[in-house]
Design a protein around this motif. Sequence first.
Motif, short mmCIF file in Angstrom:
data_model
loop_
_atom_site.label_atom_id
_atom_site.label_comp_id
_atom_site.label_asym_id
_atom_site.label_seq_id
_atom_site.Cartn_x
_atom_site.Cartn_y
_atom_site.Cartn_z
N ARG A 107 6.84 -11.53 6.97
CA ARG A 107 6.79 -10.20 7.58
C ARG A 107 7.66 -10.20 8.83
O ARG A 107 7.80 -11.23 9.50
N ARG A 134 -4.38 -7.44 4.01
CA ARG A 134 -3.38 -7.20 5.04
C ARG A 134 -4.06 -6.86 6.36
O ARG A 134 -4.84 -5.92 6.45
N ASP A 161 9.06 -6.48 5.43
CA ASP A 161 9.21 -7.83 4.88
C ASP A 161 10.64 -8.30 5.07
O ASP A 161 11.58 -7.50 5.10
N THR A 182 0.84 -1.19 0.00
CA THR A 182 0.00 0.00 0.00
C THR A 182 0.88 1.25 0.00
O THR A 182 0.61 2.23 -0.70
P1 AMP Z 1 -0.65 -4.50 1.03
O1 AMP Z 1 -0.13 -3.26 1.60
O2 AMP Z 1 -2.00 -4.86 1.52
O3 AMP Z 1 -0.55 -4.54 -0.47
O4 AMP Z 1 0.29 -5.67 1.56
C1 AMP Z 1 1.66 -5.60 1.34
C2 AMP Z 1 2.33 -6.82 1.86
O5 AMP Z 1 1.83 -7.99 1.19
C3 AMP Z 1 3.82 -6.85 1.59
O6 AMP Z 1 4.55 -6.11 2.54
C4 AMP Z 1 4.10 -8.33 1.63
O7 AMP Z 1 4.19 -8.80 2.94
C5 AMP Z 1 2.87 -8.92 0.97
N1 AMP Z 1 3.07 -9.08 -0.47
C6 AMP Z 1 2.56 -8.33 -1.45
N2 AMP Z 1 2.94 -8.80 -2.67
C7 AMP Z 1 3.73 -9.87 -2.43
C8 AMP Z 1 4.45 -10.79 -3.27
N3 AMP Z 1 4.40 -10.72 -4.60
N4 AMP Z 1 5.16 -11.77 -2.67
C9 AMP Z 1 5.22 -11.87 -1.32
N5 AMP Z 1 4.55 -11.04 -0.49
C10 AMP Z 1 3.81 -10.06 -1.03
#
Ligand code: AMP
Length: 629
Positions: free
Chosen positions: A493, A504, A478, A391
């Motif tokens: 994470r 998330r 991450d 995000t």
């Molecule tokens: P959001 O902010 O809801 O998009 O979530 C972001 C988090 O989702 C990241 O910090 C990762 O932990 C996880 N995430 C998003 N895309 C990936 C991906 N392609 N591979 C592994 N984890 C991902």
Amino acid sequence: MGFREVYQSSKDNSEAFWLDAARAIDWDKFPTKALNDANAPLYEWFTDGMVNTCYNAVDRHVENGRADQTAIIYDSPITGAKDKITYAELKDKVAHLAGALVAKGVTKGDRVIVYMPMVPEALVAMLACARIGAVHSVVFGGFAANELAVRIDDAKPKAILAASCGLEPNRVVEYKPLIDGAIELSTHKPETVIILQREQCTAPLIDGRDYDWYAVQDGVAPADCVMVEGNHPAYILYTSGTTGAPKGVVRPTGGHLVSLNWTMKNIYNVDPGDVFWAASDVGWVVGHSYICYGPLIHGNTTIVFEGKPVGTPDAGTFWRVISEHNVRSFFTAPTAFRAIKREDPKGEYKAKYDLSCLNALYLAGERADPDTIYWAQNLLGVPVVDHWWQTETGFAIAANPLGIEHLPIKVGSPSVAMPGYDVQILDEGGNPMKAGELGAIAIKLPLPPGTLPTLWNADDRFKKSYLTTFPGYYETGDAGMVDEDGYLYIMARTDDVINVAGHRLSTGAMEEVLANHPDVAECAVIGVSDELKGQLPVGFLCLTTGVNRPHDEIVKECVKMMRDQIGPVAAFKLAVVVNRLPKTRSGKILRATMVKIADSQEFKMPATIDDPAILDEIRDALQTLGYAK
Ligand code: AMP
Ligand code: COA
């Protein structure tokens, strides 16, 4: 130019690189500079440019020969409705709704909450705000009134734009009681609520505050685009952090336009006029960037899909939509493919449709497990691009830039860092680690255009959450590694955030809810591995001494509290009563060890554990839920 050269030029001459990318945007005043580091470590981009997001996403296409091109395809397998809106029609709808907002006193910089399901009016609402320089904050429909109230109190919106209901396959989700409940809970009271009445449920309106979506537009003059500074907030999007208070990620206007436009060709490999589909929800960042803004800024056709990968009506829905609407690039979360694979492992539904239009599949939002990637590759016969972002960043940190060069795919890796991102793996002391070594993933400052400059009204929280652990870097939260070829691997994470069906969520926020149950003295929530949703939350409850009510009653109440206070999207259904929680001698709950036990993984007994025997009780409790086998 190959990708390595493109990336290198973004590093060696970042000013020229991003000013060049900015030329694809129509500015009222072109910025004299790309990066503004006057307030480092808070950075801005294109600060002195003047521009309007809605003009770039709508009006300019109408003026430049795309007036009759479809801008939005609405396809709702839940209701059976389908619709197409051209760019000219979109301009008309947006200008009128923006006019209604102006008539209600909403001006540049005012916040507007958007609480809408997957209908085209959700995009109209976002664009109407952008048109007049108002700052929208979209709240996902699966959140409960309490979560909406928290966002109302933080964003302090002048108005709310909402629909009367959202539609889940098995139920109508009435939004109005949630909105009324949220406004009752919140300290800040929005002046105006504008409701799109859907035929599935008509919401009663409160006189003097609530207005019908169409009636409120009667007789008002359509609004023109208001030019804003490059650093003007385009929107605020709340996301989960470690506590119950969500973080208001700010998206800056200029960088947002430039970066999203850049990604449409270079990452997603679509040309203006092509149909691009992101099967997500406008409530998430994927929906902001790739259902609404990215495709429209770039002159593509976008799809608003109101349905699920399975059950609406079957596991062939995605294939029908791709084939029927001639989708060239398709973006969704891995969980959607796992759901389809579970229902239709042989991919028999796919055979019913001609998918020759599809060039590539993009996955993000959670880790893409190799099984799912192989299955999708075999089924679709197109490149499956895992890409990693958050995000906070608004666009991919790492991806395979198919529009520049199709790099070899390494299954399990979201490929390589995109322009503007200098990704490093750091040890606990902030020292760079070698290829192949696991560490915290950090990005050297400054982040590229379009990424968050700060959190809404919370510079200090921004610095504390992201910039303090590793000075000079942005901490992604991450953990992972980089291999010899520069390919990234995202493993886990480093905080209390879990990822449930690509959503998330904060285990800390869930613990705050459970702790409010009168019989719960102490609690912990962990994310356990789940074949379908990636992770699922599990709650552990220690009861107050003397409570001897049936445990299943207490668990049921906790599950209900979570649904009522966070929302169904938390998918919180599993909880168990235990006598004690495993802790270190200093009292820190050993959540990571509990996760290992739940997932039946080997673990090293923490040296600081207070009483190792408690772990046996945790294992037994997890086994009653079907975990820790
Ligand atoms: P959001 O902010 O809801 O998009 O979530 C972001 C988090 O989702 C990241 O910090 C990762 O932990 C996880 N995430 C998003 N895309 C990936 C991906 N392609 N591979 C592994 N984890 C991902
Ligand atoms: N409004 C109200 N409730 C919602 C909602 C919304 N917009 N979105 C989801 N929910 C509800 C669901 O109905 C479900 O409720 P239930 O407990 O009564 O069944 C609950 O929230 C959990 O939702 P979710 O985890 O998304 O699961 P699901 O049952 O809706 O479907 C799959 C999930 C299996 C189909 C999943 O593969 C999927 O596609 N999820 C969405 C992935 C996604 O778009 N992620 C966004 C990041 S790119």
